[in-house]
Design a protein around this motif. Structure first.
Motif, mmCIF file in Angstrom:
data_model
loop_
_atom_site.group_PDB
_atom_site.id
_atom_site.type_symbol
_atom_site.label_atom_id
_atom_site.label_comp_id
_atom_site.label_asym_id
_atom_site.label_seq_id
_atom_site.Cartn_x
_atom_site.Cartn_y
_atom_site.Cartn_z
ATOM 1 N N HIS B 18 0.824 -1.214 0.000
ATOM 2 C CA HIS B 18 0.000 0.000 0.000
ATOM 3 C C HIS B 18 0.861 1.269 0.000
ATOM 4 O O HIS B 18 0.578 2.226 -0.709
ATOM 5 C CB HIS B 18 -0.923 0.022 1.225
ATOM 6 N N VAL B 19 1.909 1.255 0.802
ATOM 7 C CA VAL B 19 2.783 2.429 0.891
ATOM 8 C C VAL B 19 3.478 2.663 -0.454
ATOM 9 O O VAL B 19 3.565 3.794 -0.943
ATOM 10 C CB VAL B 19 3.806 2.261 2.036
ATOM 11 N N ALA B 20 3.924 1.552 -1.087
ATOM 12 C CA ALA B 20 4.626 1.677 -2.369
ATOM 13 C C ALA B 20 3.699 2.213 -3.463
ATOM 14 O O ALA B 20 4.116 2.979 -4.330
ATOM 15 C CB ALA B 20 5.193 0.314 -2.771
ATOM 16 N N ARG B 21 2.432 1.828 -3.422
ATOM 17 C CA ARG B 21 1.473 2.308 -4.427
ATOM 18 C C ARG B 21 1.130 3.789 -4.190
ATOM 19 O O ARG B 21 1.044 4.578 -5.134
ATOM 20 C CB ARG B 21 0.207 1.456 -4.405
ATOM 21 N N ARG B 149 -6.397 5.711 -3.599
ATOM 22 C CA ARG B 149 -6.910 4.369 -3.868
ATOM 23 C C ARG B 149 -5.777 3.537 -4.452
ATOM 24 O O ARG B 149 -5.358 3.751 -5.586
ATOM 25 C CB ARG B 149 -8.100 4.424 -4.820
ATOM 26 N N THR B 150 -5.266 2.621 -3.667
ATOM 27 C CA THR B 150 -4.014 1.947 -4.036
ATOM 28 C C THR B 150 -4.140 1.118 -5.316
ATOM 29 O O THR B 150 -3.175 1.000 -6.064
ATOM 30 C CB THR B 150 -3.526 1.042 -2.891
ATOM 31 N N THR B 151 -5.341 0.584 -5.585
ATOM 32 C CA THR B 151 -5.476 -0.276 -6.764
ATOM 33 C C THR B 151 -5.339 0.511 -8.064
ATOM 34 O O THR B 151 -5.200 -0.069 -9.126
ATOM 35 C CB THR B 151 -6.825 -1.003 -6.765
ATOM 36 N N SER B 152 -5.375 1.838 -7.993
ATOM 37 C CA SER B 152 -5.268 2.649 -9.201
ATOM 38 C C SER B 152 -3.820 2.952 -9.602
ATOM 39 O O SER B 152 -3.588 3.586 -10.623
ATOM 40 C CB SER B 152 -6.000 3.983 -9.015
#
Lengths: 254, 309
Positions: B18-21, B149-152
């Protein structure tokens, strides 16, 4: 103990919304509106606390257009003792930002001096998930978000929170702000007699000018668009065909 | 412009993906400092964050009151360093969603939740109405505070070597206290970062039958998801819920079994690359978003699929 429950009037959760083709926003006229589902849960919890003798009074508040009165009548029918409407706009299309809502609520809290504010975790229209946390910050109160169980004991609330990976239990000193998750309870249905009774309960009206807050939105919406549509897929006739497609066409299985 | 990224900490560990995204989402804005707020065991998390490419500096704050990520002390900490930054950001998971709106109120600015794209330093894109509309907003606030929004966004790669600076925490406001965590222990991939997800819904009919979903997921190395109905009926734990009020996922492959496809569920998975729907109802809305739809009895399809895949 006195409880404050903010409730929001939103497009009903079952409605498939329409985005205006000119990018101006989402169509909200002639659309079924209801109380935000998370606020129903918040109100239900407050009413249960009253029924258990934990709370003495439940005050419902809504901030928006005159039409939000309907939502407050619903709140009264569900068991709130009285209601406050803050008439903040005459434009149905204008969503009042969480920061402004939190500032108005903070002023009402200063007047009403509740022991606990129970709010929904997010409104299903703007999907912000911010008002409760902002209110707690402005008041300097503790907060317990995404609650799936609440127990009140001497001067504090023990709250089970839904977090990624499971549950977390925290104890927050009262007064505090709690926001509700889906699994906190199942809201009751409204009975006809309670609708009649709700008509006699007090509903006080206030205007934005009563609060001395700057209503200028911090975020300017420049465009609202349809999300990217997925291209049409295909029907497959068998498990073998599905596996073949996933391996050779989509390349998501090896 | 300088960005402060509040690192998500779970069970004392950095939630690295999550942090990397979130880091890759904000890298174009300028230099990024990562803030780690934890109890007295933050060195590993700080080292992990320092290895991410694009991090200028890791700020490590260790204090007993910061354990378990309670909102009040962590928000007070973020506020204490906020004036050095033009943007403050966190991944849009329960950790960041709990804390950043409080920080925003303390600084008298708005928060922008679940940002899916940054057009420029003031202009953000975010989904509203369960993802059925996308809004572009321009912020006039002096500090932009938002969750990503991490998935983006793709994860920023490793290969960095940022320095770690230890900072001190403001006084504990003593407004809340941690009691206990009840965490579901699992060997499976984490739902929000899994490449494959297999989800079950009401159509499974029972908790026992839901095991067929778990079996299929394990067979292809997938995380297990569930619709709200399946969770409410007790077939699956709460934190498996995919949707507007649960988790947002965007894997390469999403297999929806016995899920009708209500608006609230679609909000959580319609950005998946390939969607497979297995449903007996010809008219289920999920079939309209599926790349591959197989209409039939899941009780014969799922065992056959598990065996042949």
């Amino acid at each position: 103990m006195k409880l404050l429950v903010p409730v929001k009037r939103v497009v009903d959760y079952n409605v498939k919304i329409r985005v205006n083709p000119d990018g101006s926003g989402v169509e909200t006229s002639n659309v079924k509106m209801s109380m935000n589902p998370f606020d129903e849960i918040a109100l239900e919890e407050a009413v249960r606390m009253k029924e258990k003798g934990v709370a003495s009074e439940v005050v419902a508040i809504s901030i928006g257009t005159q039409q939000a009165k309907e939502t407050l009548r619903t709140a009264l029918a569900l068991g709130a003792d009285r209601a406050i409407l803050v008439d903040a706009t005459s434009d149905m299309k204008q969503d009042i930002e969480p920061l402004l809502v939190a500032k108005i609520l903070a002023k009402i809290v200063a007047e009403e001096k509740p022991d606990l504010v129970i709010a929904g975790k997010q409104a299903i229209d703007n999907d912000m998930n911010a008002t409760g946390q902002m209110l707690a910050g402005l008041l300097g109160w503790g907060q317990a978000t995404f609650a799936s169980a609440i127990e009140i004991s001497a001067g504090s609330a023990v709250v089970t929170r839904e977090i990624d990976g499971g549950l977390q239990v925290i104890k927050v000193a009262l007064p505090a702000v709690i926001t509700t998750d889906l699994r906190l309870n199942e809201p009751r249905y409204i009975s006809l007699p309670s609708i009649m009774k709700a008509k006699k309960k007090p509903l006080e009206e206030k205007s934005l000018a009563d609060f001395g807050v700057d209503p200028t939105p911090r975020l300017r919406v420049i465009h609202t668009d349809e999300p990217k549509q997925r291209s049409a897929g295909m029907r497959v006739g068998s498990v073998d065909e599905l596996i073949e497609k996933l391996k050779n066409e989509a390349g998501v299985l090896s | 412009m300088t960005v402060l990224l509040l690192a998500e900490i779970s069970q004392g560990h950095l939630v690295t993906d999550h942090v990397a995204r979130a880091l890759s989402a904000v890298s174009a804005l300028g230099e990024v400092d990562v803030l780690i707020a934890t109890d007295e065991a933050g060195a590993d998390a700080a080292a992990q964050a320092a290895r991410l490419r694009g991090v200028r500096k890791v700020l490590l704050c260790e204090a007993p009151c910061l354990a378990h990520g309670l909102a009040e002390p962590v928000a007070a900490l973020v506020r204490s360093v906020a004036e050095n930054y033009s943007h403050i950001v966190a991944p849009a998971a329960t950790y960041g969603k709990n804390i950043l709106p409080r920080v925003a109120a303390l600084l008298d600015v708005m928060v922008i939740s679940d940002v899916t794209a940054l057009k420029d330093p003031e202009t953000f894109e975010r989904p509203i109405y369960a993802g059925n509309a996308v809004q572009q907003v321009v912020s006039s606030d002096p500090i932009k505070i938002f969750t990503v929004r991490t998935t983006s966004f793709p994860p920023a790669p490793e290969g960095g070597s940022a320095s770690v600076e230890v900072i001190s925490a403001p006084a504990d406001p003593h407004l809340s206290a941690w009691v206990e965590d009840r965490i579901v222990v699992t060997e499976r991939p984490e739902l929000t970062s899994a490449k494959r997800v297999v989800s079950g819904g009401r159509g499974l009919g029972s908790k026992q039958n839901f095991d067929a979903i778990i079996h299929l997921a394990d067979k292809i190395g997938a995380a297990v998801g569930a619709s709200r109905a399946a969770v409410d009926l007790g077939y699956a734990p709460n934190d498996w819920q995919v949707g507007q009020t649960g988790k947002i996922v965007a894997p390469e492959l999403y297999v929806a079994v016995g899920i009708s496809g209500a608006i609230q569920h679609l909000a959580g998975m319609k950005d998946s690359k390939i969607i497979v729907a297995i449903n007996k109802d010809e008219d289920a809305p999920i079939l309209k978003v599926a790349d591959y739809a197989l209409v039939g009895d899941l009780f014969t399809i799922i065992p056959e699929l598990s065996q042949k895949i």
